[in-house]
Structures are given as structure tokens and as C-alpha cells.
Design a protein around this motif. Structure first.
Motif, PDB file in Angstrom:
ATOM      1  N   THR A  41       0.841  -1.197   0.000  1.00 59.29           N
ATOM      2  CA  THR A  41       0.000   0.000   0.000  1.00 59.29           C
ATOM      3  C   THR A  41       0.877   1.248   0.000  1.00 59.29           C
ATOM      4  O   THR A  41       0.650   2.177  -0.777  1.00 59.29           O
ATOM      5  N   GLN A  42       1.895   1.256   0.851  1.00 57.61           N
ATOM      6  CA  GLN A  42       2.799   2.405   0.929  1.00 57.61           C
ATOM      7  C   GLN A  42       3.607   2.602  -0.353  1.00 57.61           C
ATOM      8  O   GLN A  42       3.958   3.727  -0.700  1.00 57.61           O
ATOM      9  N   SER A  43       3.880   1.512  -1.080  1.00 61.15           N
ATOM     10  CA  SER A  43       4.670   1.621  -2.304  1.00 61.15           C
ATOM     11  C   SER A  43       3.805   1.833  -3.545  1.00 61.15           C
ATOM     12  O   SER A  43       4.327   1.858  -4.659  1.00 61.15           O
ATOM     13  N   GLY A  44       2.497   2.007  -3.354  1.00 60.35           N
ATOM     14  CA  GLY A  44       1.612   2.279  -4.481  1.00 60.35           C
ATOM     15  C   GLY A  44       1.209   1.057  -5.277  1.00 60.35           C
ATOM     16  O   GLY A  44       0.711   1.176  -6.394  1.00 60.35           O
ATOM     17  N   GLU A  45       1.402  -0.128  -4.732  1.00 61.30           N
ATOM     18  CA  GLU A  45       1.008  -1.379  -5.379  1.00 61.30           C
ATOM     19  C   GLU A  45       0.087  -2.164  -4.448  1.00 61.30           C
ATOM     20  O   GLU A  45       0.432  -3.245  -3.974  1.00 61.30           O
ATOM     21  N   PRO A  46      -1.112  -1.620  -4.177  1.00 64.43           N
ATOM     22  CA  PRO A  46      -1.983  -2.264  -3.194  1.00 64.43           C
ATOM     23  C   PRO A  46      -2.461  -3.646  -3.628  1.00 64.43           C
ATOM     24  O   PRO A  46      -2.540  -3.948  -4.818  1.00 64.43           O
ATOM     25  N   VAL A  47      -2.759  -4.448  -2.658  1.00 64.33           N
ATOM     26  CA  VAL A  47      -3.318  -5.781  -2.867  1.00 64.33           C
ATOM     27  C   VAL A  47      -4.802  -5.608  -3.174  1.00 64.33           C
ATOM     28  O   VAL A  47      -5.505  -4.875  -2.472  1.00 64.33           O
ATOM     29  N   ASP A  48      -5.283  -6.274  -4.224  1.00 65.39           N
ATOM     30  CA  ASP A  48      -6.697  -6.154  -4.614  1.00 65.39           C
ATOM     31  C   ASP A  48      -7.624  -7.019  -3.766  1.00 65.39           C
ATOM     32  O   ASP A  48      -8.783  -6.660  -3.554  1.00 65.39           O
ATOM     33  N   ALA A  49      -7.133  -8.173  -3.323  1.00 69.45           N
ATOM     34  CA  ALA A  49      -7.947  -9.100  -2.532  1.00 69.45           C
ATOM     35  C   ALA A  49      -7.012 -10.056  -1.805  1.00 69.45           C
ATOM     36  O   ALA A  49      -5.867 -10.251  -2.218  1.00 69.45           O
ATOM     37  N   ILE A  50      -7.535 -10.652  -0.740  1.00 73.65           N
ATOM     38  CA  ILE A  50      -6.748 -11.598   0.046  1.00 73.65           C
ATOM     39  C   ILE A  50      -7.546 -12.874   0.250  1.00 73.65           C
ATOM     40  O   ILE A  50      -8.713 -12.824   0.651  1.00 73.65           O
ATOM     41  N   LEU A  51      -6.899 -14.002  -0.029  1.00 68.84           N
ATOM     42  CA  LEU A  51      -7.408 -15.303   0.394  1.00 68.84           C
ATOM     43  C   LEU A  51      -6.677 -15.604   1.693  1.00 68.84           C
ATOM     44  O   LEU A  51      -5.457 -15.783   1.690  1.00 68.84           O
ATOM     45  N   MET A  52      -7.399 -15.626   2.808  1.00 66.23           N
ATOM     46  CA  MET A  52      -6.780 -15.662   4.142  1.00 66.23           C
ATOM     47  C   MET A  52      -7.140 -16.947   4.885  1.00 66.23           C
ATOM     48  O   MET A  52      -8.297 -17.158   5.258  1.00 66.23           O
ATOM     49  N   ASP A  53      -6.133 -17.795   5.086  1.00 70.73           N
ATOM     50  CA  ASP A  53      -6.323 -18.965   5.942  1.00 70.73           C
ATOM     51  C   ASP A  53      -6.598 -18.468   7.350  1.00 70.73           C
ATOM     52  O   ASP A  53      -5.964 -17.525   7.831  1.00 70.73           O
ATOM     53  N   MET A  54      -7.521 -19.093   8.029  1.00 72.86           N
ATOM     54  CA  MET A  54      -7.890 -18.613   9.354  1.00 72.86           C
ATOM     55  C   MET A  54      -7.076 -19.265  10.474  1.00 72.86           C
ATOM     56  O   MET A  54      -7.008 -18.741  11.566  1.00 72.86           O
TER      57      MET A  54
END
Length: 123
Positions: A41-54
Motif C-alpha cells: 500500500t505504501q509503495s503504491g502497489e496495493p493488494v486487490d484481494a486476500i485469500l486468508m487462511d484462518m
């Protein structure tokens, strides 16, 4: 982003995503996922979505999702879990996930869900 402590799950998910044209990054625990999202995010290349193991070591997906939401991350987080118990979906949604997938991953379901969440976010 694919955040999962299991290498086989990361490999399968990234393979399916990249085959469909996506660019992926991975994390093997929740703290690493939070750090990568913050850095990108700080480098201007934000993540569009996350698949997050719980269920991950160091910081689990529940806590990582809460931390990300509290930091202002507003993009889709999809919970990945081997648990299919009643109440698991609700718990995932309460921590900030937009939806829920069970393992083993079904590639077409995963891609349809990501497409639905990303399109609805952009409208």
C-alpha cells in the motif's frame, strides 16, 4: 494475495490465480500478510484481494483480518478454512472477511467468488 501456512495451498491458489491472469503475492502467516499489505500500500502497489487462511501460526487469519480492517484495508478478504462447522462462516464475517471458502479449494468457486467481490467493489 494468498495467505496460508501450507505451501501446497499457496501453490494451488497462486497457480489457479496466475493461470486466470492475476498477479499474486503470498504470505505464510497473518503477521506477514499484514506486513506485505502495508508495504505494498505504501509503495503504491496495493493488494486487490486476500485469500486468508484462518488457522495460521504467529498471527491467525481472524486477528490479521481485524488488524487489516482497523488499518483501513477495504478490499475483499476471503476466509479459507478447513472447518465447516456451523458458526465458522459467521465468525469469519464478524472479523472482517467478505466471504468464506472451505478447503480443499475448488478453483472455479474461488475464481467466481473473487470476480463477484471485485466487480461489486468497483461498481
Amino acid at each position: 494475495m494468498v495467505a496460508d501456512d501450507r505451501r501446497d495451498v499457496r501453490f494451488l491458489a497462486t497457480h489457479l490465480l496466475e493461470k486466470s491472469g492475476a498477479t499474486t503475492v503470498t504470505a505464510d502467516n497473518g503477521q506477514e500478510a499484514v506486513d506485505v499489505v502495508k508495504h505494498r500500500t505504501q509503495s503504491g502497489e496495493p493488494v486487490d484481494a486476500i485469500l486468508m487462511d484462518m488457522q495460521m501460526p504467529i498471527m491467525d487469519g481472524y486477528e490479521a483480518s481485524r488488524v487489516l480492517r482497523q488499518s483501513g484495508f477495504d478490499r475483499p478478504i476471503i476466509a479459507l478454512t478447513a472447518n465447516a462447522m456451523q458458526g465458522d462462516r459467521r465468525r469469519c464475517l464478524e472479523t472482517g472477511c467478505k466471504d468464506y471458502l472451505t478447503k480443499p479449494l475448488n478453483g472455479s468457486d474461488m475464481l467466481r467468488m473473487l470476480q463477484r467481490l471485485l466487480v461489486s467493489r468497483d461498481q
